[in-house]
Design a protein around this motif. Sequence first.
Motif, mmCIF file in Angstrom:
data_model
loop_
_atom_site.group_PDB
_atom_site.id
_atom_site.type_symbol
_atom_site.label_atom_id
_atom_site.label_comp_id
_atom_site.label_asym_id
_atom_site.label_seq_id
_atom_site.Cartn_x
_atom_site.Cartn_y
_atom_site.Cartn_z
ATOM 1 N N ALA A 1 75.070 76.793 59.006
ATOM 2 C CA ALA A 1 75.094 78.201 58.581
ATOM 3 C C ALA A 1 76.159 78.969 59.325
ATOM 4 O O ALA A 1 76.865 79.815 58.744
ATOM 5 C CB ALA A 1 73.716 78.828 58.812
ATOM 6 N N ASP A 2 76.314 78.693 60.617
ATOM 7 C CA ASP A 2 77.321 79.383 61.419
ATOM 8 C C ASP A 2 78.711 79.108 60.879
ATOM 9 O O ASP A 2 79.537 80.020 60.719
ATOM 10 C CB ASP A 2 77.209 78.923 62.869
ATOM 11 C CG ASP A 2 77.982 79.839 63.801
ATOM 12 O OD1 ASP A 2 78.398 80.923 63.352
ATOM 13 O OD2 ASP A 2 78.162 79.478 64.987
ATOM 14 N N SER A 3 78.996 77.852 60.554
ATOM 15 C CA SER A 3 80.320 77.497 60.043
ATOM 16 C C SER A 3 80.586 78.137 58.687
ATOM 17 O O SER A 3 81.662 78.691 58.438
ATOM 18 C CB SER A 3 80.440 75.972 59.940
ATOM 19 O OG SER A 3 80.247 75.359 61.197
ATOM 20 N N VAL A 4 79.578 78.083 57.795
ATOM 21 C CA VAL A 4 79.756 78.658 56.460
ATOM 22 C C VAL A 4 79.948 80.164 56.528
ATOM 23 O O VAL A 4 80.842 80.733 55.885
ATOM 24 C CB VAL A 4 78.554 78.293 55.570
ATOM 25 C CG1 VAL A 4 78.643 79.024 54.232
ATOM 26 C CG2 VAL A 4 78.505 76.788 55.337
ATOM 27 N N LEU A 5 79.127 80.837 57.328
ATOM 28 C CA LEU A 5 79.225 82.293 57.423
ATOM 29 C C LEU A 5 80.534 82.725 58.070
ATOM 30 O O LEU A 5 81.135 83.722 57.665
ATOM 31 C CB LEU A 5 78.035 82.852 58.214
ATOM 32 C CG LEU A 5 76.664 82.725 57.536
ATOM 33 C CD1 LEU A 5 75.571 83.214 58.454
ATOM 34 C CD2 LEU A 5 76.638 83.502 56.226
ATOM 35 N N ASP A 6 80.990 81.992 59.088
ATOM 36 C CA ASP A 6 82.284 82.310 59.701
ATOM 37 C C ASP A 6 83.413 82.174 58.691
ATOM 38 O O ASP A 6 84.346 82.986 58.665
ATOM 39 C CB ASP A 6 82.535 81.394 60.903
ATOM 40 C CG ASP A 6 81.666 81.769 62.095
ATOM 41 O OD1 ASP A 6 81.175 82.925 62.113
ATOM 42 O OD2 ASP A 6 81.489 80.932 62.989
ATOM 43 N N MET A 7 83.318 81.164 57.854
ATOM 44 C CA MET A 7 84.355 80.963 56.841
ATOM 45 C C MET A 7 84.325 82.090 55.810
ATOM 46 O O MET A 7 85.368 82.628 55.413
ATOM 47 C CB MET A 7 84.163 79.618 56.160
ATOM 48 C CG MET A 7 85.181 79.319 55.067
ATOM 49 S SD MET A 7 84.797 77.782 54.215
ATOM 50 C CE MET A 7 83.228 78.208 53.446
ATOM 51 N N LEU A 8 83.128 82.484 55.374
ATOM 52 C CA LEU A 8 83.013 83.537 54.365
ATOM 53 C C LEU A 8 83.403 84.894 54.908
ATOM 54 O O LEU A 8 83.882 85.754 54.171
ATOM 55 C CB LEU A 8 81.583 83.586 53.818
ATOM 56 C CG LEU A 8 81.123 82.372 53.012
ATOM 57 C CD1 LEU A 8 79.657 82.527 52.629
ATOM 58 C CD2 LEU A 8 81.979 82.200 51.764
ATOM 59 N N ALA A 9 83.181 85.113 56.212
ATOM 60 C CA ALA A 9 83.472 86.424 56.805
ATOM 61 C C ALA A 9 84.876 86.525 57.351
ATOM 62 O O ALA A 9 85.228 87.554 57.929
ATOM 63 C CB ALA A 9 82.464 86.722 57.916
ATOM 64 N N ASP A 10 85.686 85.489 57.169
ATOM 65 C CA ASP A 10 87.053 85.506 57.697
ATOM 66 C C ASP A 10 87.857 86.588 56.988
ATOM 67 O O ASP A 10 88.122 86.515 55.788
ATOM 68 C CB ASP A 10 87.702 84.136 57.494
ATOM 69 C CG ASP A 10 89.046 84.035 58.200
ATOM 70 O OD1 ASP A 10 89.449 85.038 58.830
ATOM 71 O OD2 ASP A 10 89.682 82.976 58.112
ATOM 72 N N GLU A 11 88.249 87.642 57.721
ATOM 73 C CA GLU A 11 88.990 88.752 57.122
ATOM 74 C C GLU A 11 90.419 88.386 56.785
ATOM 75 O O GLU A 11 91.057 89.024 55.956
ATOM 76 C CB GLU A 11 88.968 89.953 58.071
ATOM 77 C CG GLU A 11 87.576 90.507 58.307
ATOM 78 C CD GLU A 11 87.604 91.709 59.231
ATOM 79 O OE1 GLU A 11 88.693 92.000 59.757
ATOM 80 O OE2 GLU A 11 86.543 92.337 59.424
ATOM 81 N N GLU A 12 90.960 87.367 57.451
ATOM 82 C CA GLU A 12 92.345 86.992 57.192
ATOM 83 C C GLU A 12 92.472 86.179 55.912
ATOM 84 O O GLU A 12 93.544 86.087 55.333
ATOM 85 C CB GLU A 12 92.884 86.174 58.370
ATOM 86 C CG GLU A 12 92.932 86.977 59.671
ATOM 87 C CD GLU A 12 93.482 86.150 60.811
ATOM 88 O OE1 GLU A 12 93.779 84.953 60.572
ATOM 89 O OE2 GLU A 12 93.629 86.686 61.919
ATOM 90 N N ALA A 13 91.374 85.579 55.466
ATOM 91 C CA ALA A 13 91.399 84.790 54.232
ATOM 92 C C ALA A 13 90.860 85.624 53.086
ATOM 93 O O ALA A 13 90.031 86.509 53.262
ATOM 94 C CB ALA A 13 90.558 83.523 54.393
ATOM 95 N N GLU A 14 91.344 85.361 51.877
ATOM 96 C CA GLU A 14 90.864 86.074 50.698
ATOM 97 C C GLU A 14 89.424 85.676 50.420
ATOM 98 O O GLU A 14 89.036 84.524 50.576
ATOM 99 C CB GLU A 14 91.739 85.732 49.498
ATOM 100 C CG GLU A 14 91.356 86.511 48.242
ATOM 101 C CD GLU A 14 92.257 86.163 47.077
ATOM 102 O OE1 GLU A 14 92.027 86.696 45.981
ATOM 103 O OE2 GLU A 14 93.187 85.357 47.278
ATOM 104 N N ALA A 15 88.620 86.665 50.047
ATOM 105 C CA ALA A 15 87.207 86.405 49.782
ATOM 106 C C ALA A 15 87.057 85.376 48.666
ATOM 107 O O ALA A 15 87.802 85.367 47.696
ATOM 108 C CB ALA A 15 86.496 87.700 49.405
#
Length: 337
Positions: A294-308
């Motif tokens: 969950a931590d890895s998935v949420l970090d990836m989804l919340a990455d502001e530098e990457a497009e949603a």
Amino acid sequence: MSNVTAKLKNVVATPLQWAGLVWDFAIMALVAANLTLIVFDSLFAVGPIADAIGSLSPGFRDWYAGTVHENFRMIDLYFVAIFATDVLIGWAVAAWERYYHRWFFYPFVHWYDVLGCIPLAGFRWLRVLRVFALIVRLQRMGLIDVRRWRVYAFFKKYYDILMEELSDRVVVNILDGLQIEVRRGGDLPQRIVRDVFQPRKRHLAAAAGERIDRAVSRTYDANRDEIQAYVGGLVRQAVEDNAAIRRLERVPMLGGYVGRTLEEAIRDAVNSVLDGAVASLGEPEFQDMLEHIADSVLDMLADEEAEADPQLREAVIEVIDLLKEQARVQHWKDIYA
């Protein structure tokens, strides 16, 4: 009547309180008389209505026209004088008893009384607010209960309907704006992941692990024999297809026995692994693994530098659609059906 008297004795203890209550009722009666006179005089000023009154009672029409209508402003000034006196007395009492934080707060709190003393048509109707103020006061004192009045139920019904419809329109408009912002590439999806899900990831992982454990354990326990039979069939097929085991079975005397023993050992080992895997779903190690995922998935989804993620964006839009659908539900139909 006895109940009203008992309530009066409970809430009105001193002569000053009695005098104030009597004065309030007298002022309310004067306000009712004054507003009735204003309405009647306004109607009397309309020619056809005056003629209709004259046809019914010529004497009354002539008396009213010469005595009241011609001197209406002066008569209204008498009422104004009484109302202004009431305001000054109330101000003095409030300052003496320190009802408000400062002595000059009274005219601002009772602005409708002050403006109602102005003898102009637009301000005269503010005097009716004094009646509502007295009703509120009696409600707070427990002398009356307006919630039992039919007129209160009538107005409350349509007030609730109006407020719900207006609030629903406002909520839907706000949600429409959110959807437009999300479609234009706003950071709402990332903010939801970052501010809502990430702080709760441990609880979410624990809840997910508990549900996985309960669902898998219930399913496995109910179908354990069928699952183990299916696994046994897979092991048997794997053993039959394995060339090394086929060569081993060709060994005279012991080959078949060793092959069957090896097949049973593999089947028992696989079943034991399955039993252990299902039993370990409730262990802390499984919870830690889920939390890391969950931590890895949420970090990836919340990455502001990457497009949603487009799917995340669409999911947020669909959630907003559900909220709009819920906001459009007219609950007042169930209440007042």
